[in-house]
Design a protein around this motif. Structure first.
Motif, PDB file in Angstrom:
ATOM      1  N   THR A 209       0.856  -1.174   0.000  1.00  0.00           N
ATOM      2  CA  THR A 209       0.000   0.000   0.000  1.00  0.00           C
ATOM      3  C   THR A 209       0.893   1.224   0.000  1.00  0.00           C
ATOM      4  O   THR A 209       1.996   1.182  -0.525  1.00  0.00           O
ATOM      5  CB  THR A 209      -0.948  -0.010   1.216  1.00  0.00           C
ATOM      6  OG1 THR A 209      -0.179  -0.016   2.424  1.00  0.00           O
ATOM      7  CG2 THR A 209      -1.816  -1.256   1.197  1.00  0.00           C
TER       8      THR A 209
ATOM      9  N   SER B  48     -15.422   0.522   4.621  1.00  0.00           N
ATOM     10  CA  SER B  48     -14.650   0.623   3.392  1.00  0.00           C
ATOM     11  C   SER B  48     -13.430   1.515   3.591  1.00  0.00           C
ATOM     12  O   SER B  48     -13.295   2.212   4.609  1.00  0.00           O
ATOM     13  CB  SER B  48     -15.531   1.189   2.266  1.00  0.00           C
ATOM     14  OG  SER B  48     -16.007   2.477   2.620  1.00  0.00           O
ATOM     15  N   ASP B  49     -12.543   1.484   2.603  1.00  0.00           N
ATOM     16  CA  ASP B  49     -11.300   2.249   2.657  1.00  0.00           C
ATOM     17  C   ASP B  49     -11.572   3.716   2.319  1.00  0.00           C
ATOM     18  O   ASP B  49     -11.094   4.247   1.317  1.00  0.00           O
ATOM     19  CB  ASP B  49     -10.287   1.641   1.690  1.00  0.00           C
ATOM     20  CG  ASP B  49      -8.911   2.280   1.811  1.00  0.00           C
ATOM     21  OD1 ASP B  49      -8.699   3.066   2.754  1.00  0.00           O
ATOM     22  OD2 ASP B  49      -8.061   2.002   0.952  1.00  0.00           O
ATOM     23  N   THR B  50     -12.359   4.360   3.162  1.00  0.00           N
ATOM     24  CA  THR B  50     -12.691   5.774   2.994  1.00  0.00           C
ATOM     25  C   THR B  50     -12.637   6.452   4.357  1.00  0.00           C
ATOM     26  O   THR B  50     -12.774   5.808   5.402  1.00  0.00           O
ATOM     27  CB  THR B  50     -14.103   5.958   2.399  1.00  0.00           C
ATOM     28  OG1 THR B  50     -15.058   5.292   3.234  1.00  0.00           O
ATOM     29  CG2 THR B  50     -14.175   5.382   0.988  1.00  0.00           C
TER      30      THR B  50
ATOM     31  N   GLY C 275      -5.953  -0.154   4.879  1.00  0.00           N
ATOM     32  CA  GLY C 275      -6.142   1.250   4.528  1.00  0.00           C
ATOM     33  C   GLY C 275      -7.301   1.873   5.271  1.00  0.00           C
ATOM     34  O   GLY C 275      -7.220   3.022   5.731  1.00  0.00           O
ATOM     35  N   ALA C 276      -8.407   1.124   5.417  1.00  0.00           N
ATOM     36  CA  ALA C 276      -9.574   1.636   6.133  1.00  0.00           C
ATOM     37  C   ALA C 276      -9.253   1.859   7.605  1.00  0.00           C
ATOM     38  O   ALA C 276      -9.622   2.888   8.190  1.00  0.00           O
ATOM     39  CB  ALA C 276     -10.746   0.669   5.982  1.00  0.00           C
ATOM     40  N   ARG C 277      -8.555   0.903   8.221  1.00  0.00           N
ATOM     41  CA  ARG C 277      -8.215   1.053   9.638  1.00  0.00           C
ATOM     42  C   ARG C 277      -7.276   2.227   9.867  1.00  0.00           C
ATOM     43  O   ARG C 277      -7.371   2.925  10.877  1.00  0.00           O
ATOM     44  CB  ARG C 277      -7.580  -0.247  10.157  1.00  0.00           C
ATOM     45  CG  ARG C 277      -8.570  -1.404  10.288  1.00  0.00           C
ATOM     46  CD  ARG C 277      -9.664  -1.088  11.303  1.00  0.00           C
ATOM     47  NE  ARG C 277     -10.653  -2.144  11.412  1.00  0.00           N
ATOM     48  CZ  ARG C 277     -10.622  -3.119  12.319  1.00  0.00           C
ATOM     49  NH1 ARG C 277      -9.624  -3.156  13.199  1.00  0.00           N
ATOM     50  NH2 ARG C 277     -11.560  -4.034  12.355  1.00  0.00           N
TER      51      ARG C 277
ATOM     52  N   LYS D 101      -7.352   4.910   8.297  1.00  0.00           N
ATOM     53  CA  LYS D 101      -8.176   6.109   8.191  1.00  0.00           C
ATOM     54  C   LYS D 101      -9.175   6.233   9.338  1.00  0.00           C
ATOM     55  O   LYS D 101      -9.937   7.195   9.404  1.00  0.00           O
ATOM     56  CB  LYS D 101      -8.946   6.110   6.858  1.00  0.00           C
ATOM     57  CG  LYS D 101      -8.085   6.330   5.617  1.00  0.00           C
ATOM     58  CD  LYS D 101      -8.949   6.363   4.379  1.00  0.00           C
ATOM     59  CE  LYS D 101      -8.155   6.789   3.142  1.00  0.00           C
ATOM     60  NZ  LYS D 101      -7.210   5.759   2.715  1.00  0.00           N
TER      61      LYS D 101
ATOM     62  N   THR E 248     -13.747  -6.012   4.291  1.00  0.00           N
ATOM     63  CA  THR E 248     -13.623  -5.193   3.084  1.00  0.00           C
ATOM     64  C   THR E 248     -13.290  -6.019   1.850  1.00  0.00           C
ATOM     65  O   THR E 248     -13.123  -5.462   0.771  1.00  0.00           O
ATOM     66  CB  THR E 248     -12.531  -4.128   3.275  1.00  0.00           C
ATOM     67  OG1 THR E 248     -11.285  -4.791   3.566  1.00  0.00           O
ATOM     68  CG2 THR E 248     -12.880  -3.190   4.412  1.00  0.00           C
TER      69      THR E 248
ATOM     70  N   SER F 219     -11.609   4.038   9.837  1.00  0.00           N
ATOM     71  CA  SER F 219     -12.880   3.517   9.361  1.00  0.00           C
ATOM     72  C   SER F 219     -12.967   2.025   9.649  1.00  0.00           C
ATOM     73  O   SER F 219     -11.984   1.297   9.533  1.00  0.00           O
ATOM     74  CB  SER F 219     -13.038   3.764   7.861  1.00  0.00           C
ATOM     75  OG  SER F 219     -14.187   3.127   7.353  1.00  0.00           O
TER      76      SER F 219
ATOM     77  N   SER G 299      -7.221  -3.056   1.360  1.00  0.00           N
ATOM     78  CA  SER G 299      -8.274  -2.080   1.649  1.00  0.00           C
ATOM     79  C   SER G 299      -8.657  -2.115   3.126  1.00  0.00           C
ATOM     80  O   SER G 299      -9.036  -1.092   3.705  1.00  0.00           O
ATOM     81  CB  SER G 299      -9.501  -2.340   0.775  1.00  0.00           C
ATOM     82  OG  SER G 299     -10.045  -3.620   1.026  1.00  0.00           O
ATOM     83  N   PHE G 300      -8.562  -3.296   3.759  1.00  0.00           N
ATOM     84  CA  PHE G 300      -8.879  -3.400   5.186  1.00  0.00           C
ATOM     85  C   PHE G 300      -7.886  -2.578   6.012  1.00  0.00           C
ATOM     86  O   PHE G 300      -8.278  -1.803   6.897  1.00  0.00           O
ATOM     87  CB  PHE G 300      -8.839  -4.860   5.628  1.00  0.00           C
ATOM     88  CG  PHE G 300      -9.092  -5.065   7.089  1.00  0.00           C
ATOM     89  CD1 PHE G 300     -10.374  -5.005   7.609  1.00  0.00           C
ATOM     90  CD2 PHE G 300      -8.032  -5.310   7.959  1.00  0.00           C
ATOM     91  CE1 PHE G 300     -10.600  -5.184   8.960  1.00  0.00           C
ATOM     92  CE2 PHE G 300      -8.246  -5.494   9.317  1.00  0.00           C
ATOM     93  CZ  PHE G 300      -9.538  -5.433   9.819  1.00  0.00           C
TER      94      PHE G 300
END
Length: 341
Positions: free
Chosen positions: A127, A251-253, A242-244, A246, A234, A248, A239-240
Motif C-alpha cells: 500500500t 470501506s477504505d474511505t 487502509g480503512a483502519r 483512516k 472489506t 474507518s 483495503s482493510f
C-alpha cells in the motif's frame, strides 16, 4: 578437480563477501595454486567483472564497480530479499512497476523450487509508502507466512507498548512482573503498508479482526490446529488496512468528509492537500474537500493553512471549529492568567 566454470562461480562468490581477499587465502579456499587464481581472475575480468589486484607480500584481490553490470551471485536470503523488494516496488512511488515485474519473473524462473515455495508463502501486498522505522525479522515473516499458508492458528507474544520487550511483560500496580498470555489468532494476510510489515488476523480471544506490526511479533512454537479462513469485512487485506489507518471500520474511505473555502490561492494549498480535492475559485481563494478520522482532527488540520476558513459542509465541521475555539480560548486565558500572577 573442479571445472573452470565452477571455480569462477566460487571465486566470484568469495569476492562478493569481503572487501579484499589475499591471494594466498583465495588459493587455499579454492584448493588451487596461486597461478590458477590469477588465471581465474583474468577469466572473470573477461566477463566484465572489475577486479583490482594489489601487489606485494600482502597483495590480494578486490571486486570493484565496473563500467557495466555483470552477472551477479546471491545467497538464498539475498534472493528472497530481492524478490520481496521487487514485489513491493510500486510502494516506493516510483514508476517502475513494469520493470519490477519483468525482473521478478526473471528471478523466479531461476529460483530453486524450495526458494520459490518460500517466496510464495509471503503474499506481500503493498500500500502507500512512508518513512521506514523498525524492521521485521525474515525468520518472523517466514513463520507468519507459513502459518498463513497452512491455515494454522498462530500463537505469539506482542508487546503492548513500542520499545518494550517481545515477551509481553507488564508490571502490576504492586510492581511485580506479570507475563501476559500469548495472542492466539487466525492469520489471514501479511502485507506492507507505509514501509512496515503488518499481520492481518482474526483474534480468537477478542473475537474481532486485528492488525499487528510484524516487527513486534515473537512467534511461539508449535502452531495451533488448522482453521477455516474467514472473509475480511472489506474483501481484501490492503483495503482493510487502509480503512483502519483512516479510522474507518468499513470501506477504505475517511469516516468524516467536509468541504471549506480557504482565503489562499489553489497553488498554495494543493501541495499540502494530501488526498483532498482542491478547486480554484479565483486568484486568491479556493475550495478544499478532504477526509479525516474525526471532525476535530479535520478542523485542526485546516487551521494549519493560517487563513480565513469558511465551512461549506457539514454542520459537524462547523461545530468542531467552535469546540476548538472554546478550548483555545481557555488555554490562552489560563496561560495569560498565570503570567499575570
Amino acid at each position: 578437480m573442479s571445472t573452470p566454470t565452477a571455480r569462477h562461480l566460487q571465486l566470484l562468490s568469495l569476492l562478493q563477501t569481503r572487501r579484499v581477499w589475499p591471494g594466498a587465502l583465495l588459493a587455499e579456499r579454492l584448493e588451487v595454486s596461486h597461478r590458477t587464481v590469477r588465471r581465474d581472475v583474468d577469466g572473470l575480468r573477461a566477463m566484465g567483472y572489475n577486479i583490482h589486484a594489489t601487489m606485494g607480500p600482502e597483495g590480494g584481490y578486490r571486486l570493484d564497480a565496473g563500467a557495466r553490470l555483470p552477472p551477479l551471485l546471491f545467497d538464498e536470503d539475498q534472493v528472497i530479499a530481492l524478490a520481496l523488494a521487487l514485489q513491493t516496488a510500486t510502494a516506493t512511488g516510483a514508476d517502475v512497476g513494469e520493470s519490477a515485474a519483468r525482473a521478478l519473473a526473471t528471478v523466479r524462473q531461476l529460483m530453486p523450487s524450495h526458494l520459490r515455495h518460500r517466496l510464495d508463502a509471503l503474499p506481500a501486498a503493498a500500500t502507500s509508502a512512508g518513512d521506514p522505522t523498525d524492521l521485521a525479522s525474515p525468520d518472523v515473516l517466514s513463520a507468519i507466512a507459513d502459518a498463513i499458508h497452512h491455515r494454522q492458528i498462530l500463537r505469539f507474544d506482542h508487546p503492548r507498548h513500542p520499545g518494550s520487550a517481545g515477551s509481553s511483560e507488564t508490571r502490576s500496580a504492586a510492581g511485580s512482573i506479570e507475563i501476559s498470555p500469548p495472542r492466539r489468532v487466525e492469520p489471514h494476510h501479511l502485507l506492507t503498508a507505509r514501509q512496515r510489515w503488518y499481520l492481518v488476523a482474526w483474534d480468537l480471544d477478542r473475537h474481532d479482526w486485528r492488525i499487528f506490526r510484524a516487527d513486534r511479533v515473537s512467534p511461539r512454537v508449535p502452531t495451533g490446529p488448522e482453521f477455516t479462513r474467514r472473509a475480511l469485512p472489506t474483501g481484501d487485506a490492503a483495503s482493510f488496512v487502509g480503512a483502519r489507518f483512516k479510522g474507518s471500520t468499513g470501506s477504505d474511505t475517511w469516516p468524516c468528509r467536509g468541504k471549506v473555502i480557504l482565503d489562499l490561492p489553489a497553488r498554495a494549498v494543493a501541495p499540502f492537500a494530501g488526498d483532498g480535492t482542491v478547486e480554484e475559485l479565483g486568484s486568491a481563494c479556493c475550495s478544499l474537500e478532504i477526509g479525516s478520522w474525526s471532525w476535530i482532527g479535520m478542523a485542526a488540520s485546516l487551521n494549519r493553512f493560517d487563513c480565513a476558513v469558511d465551512v461549506v459542509f457539514p454542520t459537524d465541521l462547523a461545530d468542531a471549529f467552535a469546540i476548538l475555539a472554546a478550548r483555545n480560548t481557555t488555554t490562552a486565558d489560563t496561560w495569560y492568567g498565570r503570567r499575570s500572577e
